[in-house]
Design a protein around this motif. Structure first.
Motif, PDB file in Angstrom:
ATOM      1  N   SER A 129       0.831  -1.208   0.000  1.00 51.44           N
ATOM      2  CA  SER A 129       0.000   0.000   0.000  1.00 51.44           C
ATOM      3  C   SER A 129       0.863   1.255   0.000  1.00 51.44           C
ATOM      4  O   SER A 129       1.864   1.323   0.715  1.00 51.44           O
ATOM      5  N   GLY A 178       1.903 -11.901  -7.354  1.00 49.24           N
ATOM      6  CA  GLY A 178       0.466 -11.690  -7.555  1.00 49.24           C
ATOM      7  C   GLY A 178      -0.346 -12.983  -7.521  1.00 49.24           C
ATOM      8  O   GLY A 178      -1.566 -12.948  -7.362  1.00 49.24           O
ATOM      9  N   PHE A 182      -0.243 -12.314  -2.928  1.00 47.16           N
ATOM     10  CA  PHE A 182      -1.478 -11.532  -3.039  1.00 47.16           C
ATOM     11  C   PHE A 182      -2.726 -12.354  -2.664  1.00 47.16           C
ATOM     12  O   PHE A 182      -3.490 -11.943  -1.791  1.00 47.16           O
ATOM     13  N   VAL A 186      -5.398 -11.711   0.627  1.00 45.66           N
ATOM     14  CA  VAL A 186      -6.820 -11.350   0.516  1.00 45.66           C
ATOM     15  C   VAL A 186      -7.735 -12.558   0.693  1.00 45.66           C
ATOM     16  O   VAL A 186      -8.895 -12.532   0.270  1.00 45.66           O
TER      17      VAL A 186
ATOM     18  N   ALA B  38      -6.978   7.557  -1.858  1.00 47.40           N
ATOM     19  CA  ALA B  38      -6.029   6.631  -2.471  1.00 47.40           C
ATOM     20  C   ALA B  38      -4.591   6.998  -2.101  1.00 47.40           C
ATOM     21  O   ALA B  38      -3.762   6.127  -1.859  1.00 47.40           O
ATOM     22  N   SER B 121      -4.598   1.938  -5.991  1.00 44.85           N
ATOM     23  CA  SER B 121      -4.089   2.352  -4.671  1.00 44.85           C
ATOM     24  C   SER B 121      -5.171   2.264  -3.609  1.00 44.85           C
ATOM     25  O   SER B 121      -4.940   1.761  -2.500  1.00 44.85           O
ATOM     26  N   TRP B 123      -7.877   0.512  -3.702  1.00 41.35           N
ATOM     27  CA  TRP B 123      -8.284  -0.882  -3.560  1.00 41.35           C
ATOM     28  C   TRP B 123      -7.321  -1.662  -2.662  1.00 41.35           C
ATOM     29  O   TRP B 123      -7.729  -2.405  -1.772  1.00 41.35           O
ATOM     30  N   ILE B 124      -6.011  -1.490  -2.876  1.00 40.42           N
ATOM     31  CA  ILE B 124      -5.065  -2.305  -2.101  1.00 40.42           C
ATOM     32  C   ILE B 124      -5.018  -1.858  -0.645  1.00 40.42           C
ATOM     33  O   ILE B 124      -4.835  -2.674   0.261  1.00 40.42           O
ATOM     34  N   LYS B 125      -5.225  -0.564  -0.412  1.00 39.67           N
ATOM     35  CA  LYS B 125      -5.131  -0.024   0.945  1.00 39.67           C
ATOM     36  C   LYS B 125      -6.421  -0.256   1.728  1.00 39.67           C
ATOM     37  O   LYS B 125      -6.390  -0.640   2.887  1.00 39.67           O
ATOM     38  N   ILE B 127      -9.355  -2.033   0.681  1.00 39.19           N
ATOM     39  CA  ILE B 127     -10.145  -3.257   0.471  1.00 39.19           C
ATOM     40  C   ILE B 127      -9.279  -4.499   0.692  1.00 39.19           C
ATOM     41  O   ILE B 127      -9.613  -5.361   1.487  1.00 39.19           O
ATOM     42  N   ALA B 128      -8.142  -4.562  -0.001  1.00 38.80           N
ATOM     43  CA  ALA B 128      -7.305  -5.750   0.087  1.00 38.80           C
ATOM     44  C   ALA B 128      -6.657  -5.888   1.470  1.00 38.80           C
ATOM     45  O   ALA B 128      -6.441  -6.998   1.945  1.00 38.80           O
ATOM     46  N   SER B 129      -6.325  -4.769   2.126  1.00 40.83           N
ATOM     47  CA  SER B 129      -5.676  -4.830   3.442  1.00 40.83           C
ATOM     48  C   SER B 129      -6.694  -5.125   4.538  1.00 40.83           C
ATOM     49  O   SER B 129      -7.789  -4.562   4.533  1.00 40.83           O
ATOM     50  N   ASP B 130      -6.297  -5.978   5.489  1.00 45.57           N
ATOM     51  CA  ASP B 130      -7.140  -6.218   6.667  1.00 45.57           C
ATOM     52  C   ASP B 130      -7.401  -4.877   7.352  1.00 45.57           C
ATOM     53  O   ASP B 130      -6.483  -4.070   7.517  1.00 45.57           O
ATOM     54  N   ARG B 135     -13.524  -2.447   3.000  1.00 42.79           N
ATOM     55  CA  ARG B 135     -13.593  -3.886   2.779  1.00 42.79           C
ATOM     56  C   ARG B 135     -14.980  -4.459   3.073  1.00 42.79           C
ATOM     57  O   ARG B 135     -15.571  -5.129   2.234  1.00 42.79           O
ATOM     58  N   MET B 177      -7.135 -10.727 -10.946  1.00 45.84           N
ATOM     59  CA  MET B 177      -6.888  -9.523 -10.133  1.00 45.84           C
ATOM     60  C   MET B 177      -5.401  -9.441  -9.753  1.00 45.84           C
ATOM     61  O   MET B 177      -4.812  -8.369  -9.780  1.00 45.84           O
ATOM     62  N   GLY B 178      -4.807 -10.578  -9.413  1.00 45.84           N
ATOM     63  CA  GLY B 178      -3.395 -10.609  -9.015  1.00 45.84           C
ATOM     64  C   GLY B 178      -2.433 -10.296 -10.156  1.00 45.84           C
ATOM     65  O   GLY B 178      -1.262  -9.992  -9.918  1.00 45.84           O
ATOM     66  N   PHE B 182      -3.339  -5.908  -8.943  1.00 43.39           N
ATOM     67  CA  PHE B 182      -2.208  -5.956  -8.016  1.00 43.39           C
ATOM     68  C   PHE B 182      -0.931  -5.311  -8.580  1.00 43.39           C
ATOM     69  O   PHE B 182      -0.370  -4.409  -7.954  1.00 43.39           O
ATOM     70  N   ALA B 185      -1.237  -1.646  -8.649  1.00 42.71           N
ATOM     71  CA  ALA B 185      -1.226  -1.029  -7.316  1.00 42.71           C
ATOM     72  C   ALA B 185       0.195  -0.899  -6.761  1.00 42.71           C
ATOM     73  O   ALA B 185       0.476   0.014  -5.991  1.00 42.71           O
ATOM     74  N   VAL B 186       1.085  -1.804  -7.149  1.00 41.39           N
ATOM     75  CA  VAL B 186       2.448  -1.775  -6.584  1.00 41.39           C
ATOM     76  C   VAL B 186       3.483  -1.304  -7.613  1.00 41.39           C
ATOM     77  O   VAL B 186       4.669  -1.573  -7.457  1.00 41.39           O
TER      78      VAL B 186
END
Lengths: 229, 229
Positions: A129, A178, A182, A186, B38, B121, B123-125, B127-130, B135, B177-178, B182, B185-186
């Protein structure tokens, strides 16, 4: 060092570990830090909570890691460093076989996650992130030469006509992440799908390997075209 | 509604938009919110900053979105909802062709990111992150039936002997998605590698398509075995 001689002399000083062997308490504090950071995020985790998780006072954290910033450095050096070392070993031992290298990397990445189950969560939150608190620290330590060897191994396979020429040899490493780190990060999302609820890490690794190794091959038709050119 | 009739009657009331068409200001506030969220994360972005970014007062945000929580709901419904709708359309129009479906999905995902560059950005921060603040909201809206149709289309291709039997048909969506969202995002991380510095979104999409379509095929040997069984 100080703590060791202290233990030998048997003199107890305030704020220093006594009951537990030094190395063990330090490891337990690192374990607690990585788990809590992965669960809650670094910004939301006070040092005192890490200490409480292990059943010691905050003074212990300061004794071993001095500052919060230094604790983050140690996590990147020792814990993420272990991940980087495992991946680098796989690439360095590839022996000019891109297929073996990729298969080995999937196994190494998923195997490291078995040992460090907190890794995917911490990685996606604090490295992947934007603004993640470990990102800059990790970027400083990225082994550029190892990544170059990875891509060179794949590119050489493409030149020999063994590897799918449609792939970007250097981006393939990002694809491996990924397809392993990844999805593991998730899993709480896709486990909402009834069809994926029961899938474990091993299933993720098998799927990734099947997709990668097959995706890297050259079809019969392409092989012929290459040879006739 | 209230603001519209207000514009018609030409009566100005405190805290309501006048100079800008209602819809436009609302869209600009949503744009600013998604971009700032983001970049900085939702927790680190005060409502007042979103308003200031557009050049209006915080009252405007409260006028359009009432509360911070409601603003997050609207972002998920309208902006992430647009992404979900685009992906769902691709799956619903697949016409029993898993290869065409997967290729189309890569194009749709990367195309949506061209229109909403802040998406990977955010999404990964978030939604994807716990613990990501979007999310739970997204999980509530996940179209389970659409994901089921995706997997069923791939599984049917496997039964016909056209799709690599080593793949998990339902996990393949996560792989897409990966291999698209992904890496986008990185990109700030992999652009540190000189060999990947110049790679753009189109290059990422081409690599993903090459890996996925090739990875989904069945090799000549496998086809023969399948037929003889």
């Amino acid at each position: 060092m100080g703590a060791m001689s202290e233990r030998k002399t048997g003199i107890r000083r305030r704020g220093r570990p006594v009951a537990t062997a030094d190395g063990e308490l330090r490891e337990r504090l690192l374990n607690a830090a990585t788990e809590l950071f992965a669960e809650q995020g670094i910004a939301a985790t006070p040092m005192s909570q890490i200490a409480a998780h292990v059943g010691v006072t905050s003074a212990m954290i300061h004794y071993y890691f001095k500052t919060r910033e230094r604790l983050l450095d140690v996590i990147v050096e020792e814990r993420l460093g272990q991940f980087i070392a495992t991946v680098s070993e796989g690439i360095d031992g590839a022996d000019d076989d891109p297929f073996g290298m990729v298969q080995d990397l999937v196994t190494r990445i998923v195997g490291t996650v078995e040992q460090m189950p907190w890794l995917p969560s911490l990685w996606i939150k604090e490295i992947a992130s934007d603004g993640g608190q470990l990102r800059e620290r990790l970027i400083e330590r990225l082994p550029l030469n190892v990544h170059k060897r990875f891509g060179a191994c794949v590119a050489a396979g493409q030149k020999r006509g063994e590897v799918n020429p449609g792939l970007h040899p250097y981006l393939l490493f990002v694809s491996i992440m990924g397809l392993t780190m990844f999805p593991l990060a998730v899993s709480k999302i896709w486990k909402q799908f009834p069809t994926l609820k029961a899938l474990g890490n091993r299933g993720v690794a098998e799927h990734a390997t099947a997709l990668l190794l097959h995706g890297m091959t050259v079809s019969g038709a392409e092989k012929k075209t290459r040879k006739s050119v």
